[in-house]
Design an enzyme around this catalytic site. Sequence first.
Site, PDB file in Angstrom:
ATOM      1  N   HIS A  34       0.554  -1.148  -0.099  1.00  0.00           N
ATOM      2  CA  HIS A  34      -0.644   0.185  -0.075  1.00  0.00           C
ATOM      3  C   HIS A  34       0.808   1.255  -0.211  1.00  0.00           C
ATOM      4  CE1 HIS A  34       1.044  -0.231   4.116  1.00  0.00           C
ATOM      5  NE2 HIS A  34       0.960  -1.088   4.440  1.00  0.00           N
ATOM      6  N   HIS A  37       3.764   1.616   2.325  1.00  0.00           N
ATOM      7  CA  HIS A  37       4.921   0.103   1.081  1.00  0.00           C
ATOM      8  C   HIS A  37       5.890   1.888   0.257  1.00  0.00           C
ATOM      9  CE1 HIS A  37       2.686  -2.962   3.083  1.00  0.00           C
ATOM     10  NE2 HIS A  37       3.818  -3.119   3.496  1.00  0.00           N
ATOM     11  N   LYS A 151       5.405   3.653  11.500  1.00  0.00           N
ATOM     12  CA  LYS A 151       3.837   2.612  11.934  1.00  0.00           C
ATOM     13  C   LYS A 151       4.392   1.876  13.073  1.00  0.00           C
ATOM     14  CE  LYS A 151       0.192   0.566  11.589  1.00  0.00           C
ATOM     15  NZ  LYS A 151       0.664  -1.186  10.919  1.00  0.00           N
TER      16      LYS A 151
HETATM   17  P1  AMP Z   1       5.232  -4.376   6.694  1.00  0.00           P
HETATM   18  O1  AMP Z   1       4.621  -5.592   5.165  1.00  0.00           O
HETATM   19  O2  AMP Z   1       3.416  -4.771   6.950  1.00  0.00           O
HETATM   20  O3  AMP Z   1       6.349  -5.930   6.507  1.00  0.00           O
HETATM   21  O4  AMP Z   1       5.737  -3.521   6.359  1.00  0.00           O
HETATM   22  C1  AMP Z   1       6.741  -3.670   5.600  1.00  0.00           C
HETATM   23  C2  AMP Z   1       7.265  -2.041   6.384  1.00  0.00           C
HETATM   24  O5  AMP Z   1       6.478  -1.227   6.320  1.00  0.00           O
HETATM   25  C3  AMP Z   1       7.243  -2.184   7.875  1.00  0.00           C
HETATM   26  O6  AMP Z   1       8.412  -0.717   8.040  1.00  0.00           O
HETATM   27  C4  AMP Z   1       6.481  -1.067   7.674  1.00  0.00           C
HETATM   28  O7  AMP Z   1       6.376  -0.569   8.861  1.00  0.00           O
HETATM   29  C5  AMP Z   1       6.743   0.213   6.948  1.00  0.00           C
HETATM   30  N1  AMP Z   1       5.182   0.306   6.568  1.00  0.00           N
HETATM   31  C6  AMP Z   1       4.011  -0.222   7.345  1.00  0.00           C
HETATM   32  N2  AMP Z   1       2.716   0.330   6.736  1.00  0.00           N
HETATM   33  C7  AMP Z   1       2.902   1.746   7.255  1.00  0.00           C
HETATM   34  C8  AMP Z   1       2.965   2.900   7.179  1.00  0.00           C
HETATM   35  N3  AMP Z   1       1.328   3.163   6.971  1.00  0.00           N
HETATM   36  N4  AMP Z   1       3.754   3.872   7.101  1.00  0.00           N
HETATM   37  C9  AMP Z   1       4.517   3.895   6.574  1.00  0.00           C
HETATM   38  N5  AMP Z   1       5.272   2.851   7.434  1.00  0.00           N
HETATM   39  C10 AMP Z   1       4.539   1.647   6.756  1.00  0.00           C
END
Ligand code: AMP
Length: 285
Positions: A34, A37, A151
């Site tokens: 999204h 990312h 986040k």
């Molecule tokens: P994930 O795919 O949930 O493991 O997230 C991958 C990376 O994206 C991690 O470093 C998360 O902290 C970051 N991330 C997820 N959601 C957000 C968001 N809304 N804003 C900023 N970074 C995000």
Amino acid sequence: MYVFRRVSDLQAYLRKQQVNNRTVGFIPTMGALHNGHLALIRTSLAANQVTVCSIFVNPTQFNDAKDLEKYPRLPSKDLSLLAKVGCQVVFLPTVAEVYPPEGLDMPTVDLGGLEFPMEGAKRPGHFAGVVQVVARLLDIVKANYLYMGQKDYQQQAIIRRMITVLQLPVQLKTVATQREADGLAMSSRNVLLSSEHRAQAPQLYETLKWVAESLAENKTPDGLEQQALARLTTDYLQAEYFSIVDGHTLQTVSDSNAHDLIVACTAVWAGEVRLIDNMIIKGQL
Ligand code: AMP
């Protein structure tokens, strides 16, 4: 855009890039991408010649088999988003590529207690899995810069600590939380919300803002935590924790004047979906 599924192919490509001072930025993700990312990817693209995004739903960080099973997986949509934003390299490994059956010599890391409160208390083993996968991926990619989201505040604090303890040659950059127009933090899990739960989900952000304003008016952290928990327990929301913590140690704060960095962190169940969010309510990361 190059898409690699094997460690050896990715490394052969990167070896050619890591000459002539070309810097590599790395964004580990679990996919279902999204704009949160994509903000990390764009930050890396602006600062590095090569940006690598990995998509890997890491089984070792899920303490709940059902959660792992229902985690959204949308690889073709992810690849088209990454191509559109201009990401140069995607790493899409299998579990056996990341964790070879013959085993790996992985370091154990003293996390200094950062792993115990909040998410650590509610999701036993979660951070051990996160440390394991990020250490492994960094060993593969050997990036100059690692980009993570605010986040997941506790996660980035733990990875920062891991980098220091292991003296890894990489710098962590934490990128601000990206939100929907109504304040809900973007998350891969948001697609799993029912319309009723989605309608109440912005309450996390509203409550965090209210706590930030109230702390500035000299309200005590302890009283604010209790009131925030009450606000986050409604017909459709069930608060799991609301903690006002020191932004470095993640220990609970009682006197806000004694800390330069304070973060409010929360986890709330919206039906079957667990939402987390946080806000820096004093100081700067
Ligand atoms: P994930 O795919 O949930 O493991 O997230 C991958 C990376 O994206 C991690 O470093 C998360 O902290 C970051 N991330 C997820 N959601 C957000 C968001 N809304 N804003 C900023 N970074 C995000």
